[in-house]
Design an enzyme around this catalytic site. Structure first.
Site, PDB file in Angstrom:
ATOM      1  CE1 TYR A 141      -5.105   7.105 -12.505  1.00 21.03           C
ATOM      2  CE2 TYR A 141      -3.379   6.607 -14.003  1.00 21.03           C
ATOM      3  CZ  TYR A 141      -3.926   6.559 -12.640  1.00 21.03           C
ATOM      4  OH  TYR A 141      -2.937   5.815 -11.705  1.00 21.03           O
ATOM      5  CE  LYS A 186     -11.548  -3.676  -3.128  1.00 21.91           C
ATOM      6  NZ  LYS A 186     -10.612  -4.628  -2.007  1.00 21.91           N
ATOM      7  CG  ASP A 219      -7.688  -6.443  -1.903  1.00 19.11           C
ATOM      8  OD1 ASP A 219      -8.033  -7.049  -2.832  1.00 19.11           O
ATOM      9  OD2 ASP A 219      -8.451  -6.249  -0.836  1.00 19.11           O
ATOM     10  CG  ASP A 243       0.053   4.404 -12.879  1.00 20.51           C
ATOM     11  OD1 ASP A 243       1.103   4.250 -13.074  1.00 20.51           O
ATOM     12  OD2 ASP A 243      -0.443   5.464 -12.299  1.00 20.51           O
ATOM     13  CG  ASP A 247       5.362   2.423 -10.776  1.00 17.29           C
ATOM     14  OD1 ASP A 247       5.507   2.451 -11.981  1.00 17.29           O
ATOM     15  OD2 ASP A 247       5.725   3.562 -10.031  1.00 17.29           O
TER      16      ASP A 247
END
Ligand code: IPM
Ligand code: MG
Length: 363
Positions: A141, A186, A219, A243, A247
């Site tokens: 970001y 990851k 994942d 982020d 959610d």
């Protein structure tokens, strides 16, 4: 105590939920004998309209001299065109960076009265109590962005010290809870993730040897979070994964509208905001859920003002309101009608007890 709080209501439902959060903050001050000075400041899309800048100089200056920042939500269709020159989101990212708020705490706790509000089965979500620690001022970001006729790129960078400091925050919090830390990356694909895993392993084994540390690929973590969410205690991850996963995790609790967050730096100052967005579709109707904003006020009391009893009193008032069926529309009340934003704020305020009641034995 005396404290100064910068209030950045922002856009959409931001002002509606922050009005209730502010009322709760004022009520805590009254009941516990504190002097909180709240200053409302333009921010986000609203500030693009009034000052041509999502984070005006005066707003930033006031935040930098406050003890804490209470924030609503930002953004909306008006400022989200692909070629928009100024974006509310840029103001939020800059505010986090300028305040050095690198550690984003997002607790997800399933209230016993709300196990039926989740889209997941009650037996999956019952008793969930986890804490996400999202790195907030690094990663993709904040990396270089490029765009030309042939393509575009966003660069993801992490330094060793950026990883060390967020891992220490998460590890300390895990040590004060159930002692279990899950680091999400990851590492099978990304170089930043391989560094993340190495640094996390080193910091935890050297400085927090009593913790149980697991590494999980992002994942797999996304899957595990809804398969078996009770397995988690504290989760630490980089900016973008955090982020996205927070959610997802919010759905365990029944609604995005319930969840608070604290964004902390190295000092006591922090930014406190519900994790939901500006929800333009319901803005201005007085139906938004203010509990995430009110619980963010509780986090503000706890982390920036060190007022533990006050924070606990406010959290208890929210829990009592929920237990007694005070639900806004997003929580799909089974009986009776949904409360408005204001009525939900009233439900909390009427259950908020001052220090005398805190000491009284439960009846
Ligand atoms: C959040 C939001 C922000 C983020 C946006 C609005 C920039 O989604 O706080 O999670 O991505 O950090
Ligand atoms: Mg988000």
């Amino acid at each position: 105590m005396k404290a100064r709080v910068a209030v950045l209501a922002g856009d959409g439902i931001g002002p509606e939920v922050i009005a209730e959060g502010s009322r709760c903050l004022a009520a805590v001050a009254r009941l516990f004998g504190h002097d909180f000075e709240l200053t409302a400041l333009p921010f986000g899309g609203a500030a693009i309209e009034s000052e041509g800048d999502p984070l005006p100089k005066e707003t930033l200056a006031a935040c930098l001299t406050s003890d804490a920042v209470l924030l609503g939500a930002i953004g909306g269709p008006k400022w989200s065109a692909p070629d928009a020159p100024l974006r509310p989101e840029a103001g939020l990212l800059r505010l986090r960076k300028e305040l050095g708020a690198f550690a984003n705490l997002r607790p997800v706790k399933v209230h016993p009265a709300l196990t039926d509000a989740s889209t997941l089965r009650a037996e999956v979500v019952r008793g969930v109590d986890l804490l996400f620690v999202r790195e907030l001022t690094g990663g993709i970001y904040f990396g270089d962005k490029r765009r030309d006729a042939e393509g575009a790129s966003d660069v993801c960078t992490y330094t060793v010290s950026e990883i060390e400091r967020i891992v220490r925050v998460a590890a300390r919090l895990a040590a004060g809870r159930r002692g279990r830390l899950t680091s999400i990356d990851k590492a099978n694909v990304l170089e930043t993730s391989r560094l993340w895993r190495e640094v996390t392993q080193r910091i935890v084994s050297r400085e927090f040897p009593l913790l149980t540390l697991d590494h999980m690929l992002v994942d797999a973590a996304a899957m595990h979070l809804i398969r078996s969410p009770r397995d988690f205690d504290v989760l630490v991850t980089e900016n973008m994964f955090g982020d996205i996963l927070t959610d997802e995790a919010s759905m365990l609790a029944g609604s995005l509208g319930l969840l608070p967050s604290a964004s902390l730096g190295s000092g006591r100052r922090g930014i406190y905001e519900p994790i939901h967005g500006s929800a333009p579709d319901i803005a201005g109707r007085g139906v938004a859920n203010p509990y995430g904003a009110i619980l963010s006020v509780a986090l503000l009391l706890r982390h920036s003002l060190q007022l533990q009893a006050e924070a606990a009193a406010l959290e208890r008032a929210v829990a009592d309101a929920l237990a007694q069926g005070a639900r806004t529309a997003d929580l799909a009340p089974e009986h009776g009608r949904a409360l408005s934003t204001r009525e939900a704020g009233d439900a909390v305020l009427s259950r908020l007890r001052g220090p005398a009641a805190e000491r009284a034995p439960a009846r």
